[in-house]
Write a protein that holds these residues in place. Structure first.
Motif, PDB file in Angstrom:
ATOM      1  N   SER A  16       0.848  -1.194   0.000  1.00  0.00           N
ATOM      2  CA  SER A  16       0.000   0.000   0.000  1.00  0.00           C
ATOM      3  C   SER A  16       0.882   1.242   0.000  1.00  0.00           C
ATOM      4  O   SER A  16       2.049   1.188   0.379  1.00  0.00           O
ATOM      5  N   GLY A  19       1.601   5.909   4.155  1.00  0.00           N
ATOM      6  CA  GLY A  19       0.533   6.491   4.952  1.00  0.00           C
ATOM      7  C   GLY A  19      -0.773   5.705   4.875  1.00  0.00           C
ATOM      8  O   GLY A  19      -1.751   6.066   5.505  1.00  0.00           O
ATOM      9  N   ARG A  20      -0.795   4.638   4.102  1.00  0.00           N
ATOM     10  CA  ARG A  20      -1.994   3.795   3.987  1.00  0.00           C
ATOM     11  C   ARG A  20      -1.647   2.409   4.501  1.00  0.00           C
ATOM     12  O   ARG A  20      -0.555   1.912   4.263  1.00  0.00           O
ATOM     13  N   ARG A  21      -2.589   1.791   5.175  1.00  0.00           N
ATOM     14  CA  ARG A  21      -2.310   0.477   5.748  1.00  0.00           C
ATOM     15  C   ARG A  21      -2.608  -0.660   4.783  1.00  0.00           C
ATOM     16  O   ARG A  21      -1.964  -1.692   4.825  1.00  0.00           O
ATOM     17  N   GLY A  22      -3.591  -0.507   3.902  1.00  0.00           N
ATOM     18  CA  GLY A  22      -3.908  -1.552   2.937  1.00  0.00           C
ATOM     19  C   GLY A  22      -4.574  -2.750   3.591  1.00  0.00           C
ATOM     20  O   GLY A  22      -5.115  -2.670   4.694  1.00  0.00           O
ATOM     21  N   TYR A  23      -4.547  -3.878   2.891  1.00  0.00           N
ATOM     22  CA  TYR A  23      -5.152  -5.126   3.371  1.00  0.00           C
ATOM     23  C   TYR A  23      -4.102  -5.987   4.067  1.00  0.00           C
ATOM     24  O   TYR A  23      -2.955  -6.066   3.603  1.00  0.00           O
ATOM     25  N   ARG A  57      -6.917  -4.997   8.623  1.00  0.00           N
ATOM     26  CA  ARG A  57      -5.779  -4.110   8.367  1.00  0.00           C
ATOM     27  C   ARG A  57      -4.547  -4.673   9.068  1.00  0.00           C
ATOM     28  O   ARG A  57      -4.652  -5.320  10.106  1.00  0.00           O
ATOM     29  N   ARG A  63       2.647  -1.937   6.471  1.00  0.00           N
ATOM     30  CA  ARG A  63       1.849  -1.725   5.277  1.00  0.00           C
ATOM     31  C   ARG A  63       1.401  -3.061   4.734  1.00  0.00           C
ATOM     32  O   ARG A  63       2.160  -4.031   4.711  1.00  0.00           O
ATOM     33  N   ASP A  66      -1.703  -3.245  -1.520  1.00  0.00           N
ATOM     34  CA  ASP A  66      -2.454  -2.156  -2.129  1.00  0.00           C
ATOM     35  C   ASP A  66      -3.887  -2.611  -2.398  1.00  0.00           C
ATOM     36  O   ASP A  66      -4.113  -3.626  -3.071  1.00  0.00           O
ATOM     37  N   GLU A  67      -4.851  -1.891  -1.851  1.00  0.00           N
ATOM     38  CA  GLU A  67      -6.254  -2.284  -1.941  1.00  0.00           C
ATOM     39  C   GLU A  67      -6.756  -2.359  -3.375  1.00  0.00           C
ATOM     40  O   GLU A  67      -7.441  -3.306  -3.750  1.00  0.00           O
ATOM     41  N   LYS A  68      -6.434  -1.366  -4.178  1.00  0.00           N
ATOM     42  CA  LYS A  68      -6.937  -1.323  -5.551  1.00  0.00           C
ATOM     43  C   LYS A  68      -6.432  -2.514  -6.360  1.00  0.00           C
ATOM     44  O   LYS A  68      -7.192  -3.132  -7.105  1.00  0.00           O
TER      45      LYS A  68
END
Length: 129
Positions: A16, A19-23, A57, A63, A66-68
């Motif tokens: 991710s 600053g994003r944690r993602g899955y 999370r 991290r 990436d979610e997307k």
């Protein structure tokens, strides 16, 4: 695009963004194992199960995936599983991972106003009750 068991075993997702944690990686990896097993006829994961999956999370400071990227792959897995059951054209499964529609504002004129008494005017409960 049809997903194969080998693709499910070897897919690599980016981390991710900063600053994003993602899955949570271990949860996504466990699902990928089930997808590969299903596509090898060793499990019975359904498109509906893939559609409704929710991942946790990773711990703060770590991290995840990436979610997307994960979501796009899972959309392709759903399509593959639907095609395997012959239900691909029977009904449309909406993408589980699209952005939610914007919430509309509620007009405040429709909300009733409740006037509560001030704390010093509120009825007091007696100790004898």
């Amino acid at each position: 695009m049809a997903i194969t068991a080998d693709e499910a075993r070897t897919v690599a997702f980016p981390d991710s963004g900063f600053g994003r944690r993602g899955y949570a990686k271990h949860e996504v990896d466990a699902l990928l194992d089930r997808i590969a097993a299903t596509l090898s006829d060793q499990d019975d994961l359904t498109a509906a199960e893939v559609h409704h999956i929710q991942f946790g999370r990773p711990p703060i400071g770590r991290r995840g995936y990436d979610e997307k990227s994960v979501d796009e792959f899972l959309d392709a897995v759903e399509d593959t599983l639907l095609a395997r059951t012959g239900a691909a054209g029977a009904h449309h499964v909406p993408s589980a991972r699209t952005e939610s529609p914007a919430v509309t504002e509620v007009p405040t004129a429709d909300i009733p106003v409740v006037n509560l008494p001030a704390a010093d005017q509120a009825p007091q409960r007696s100790r004898d009750s």
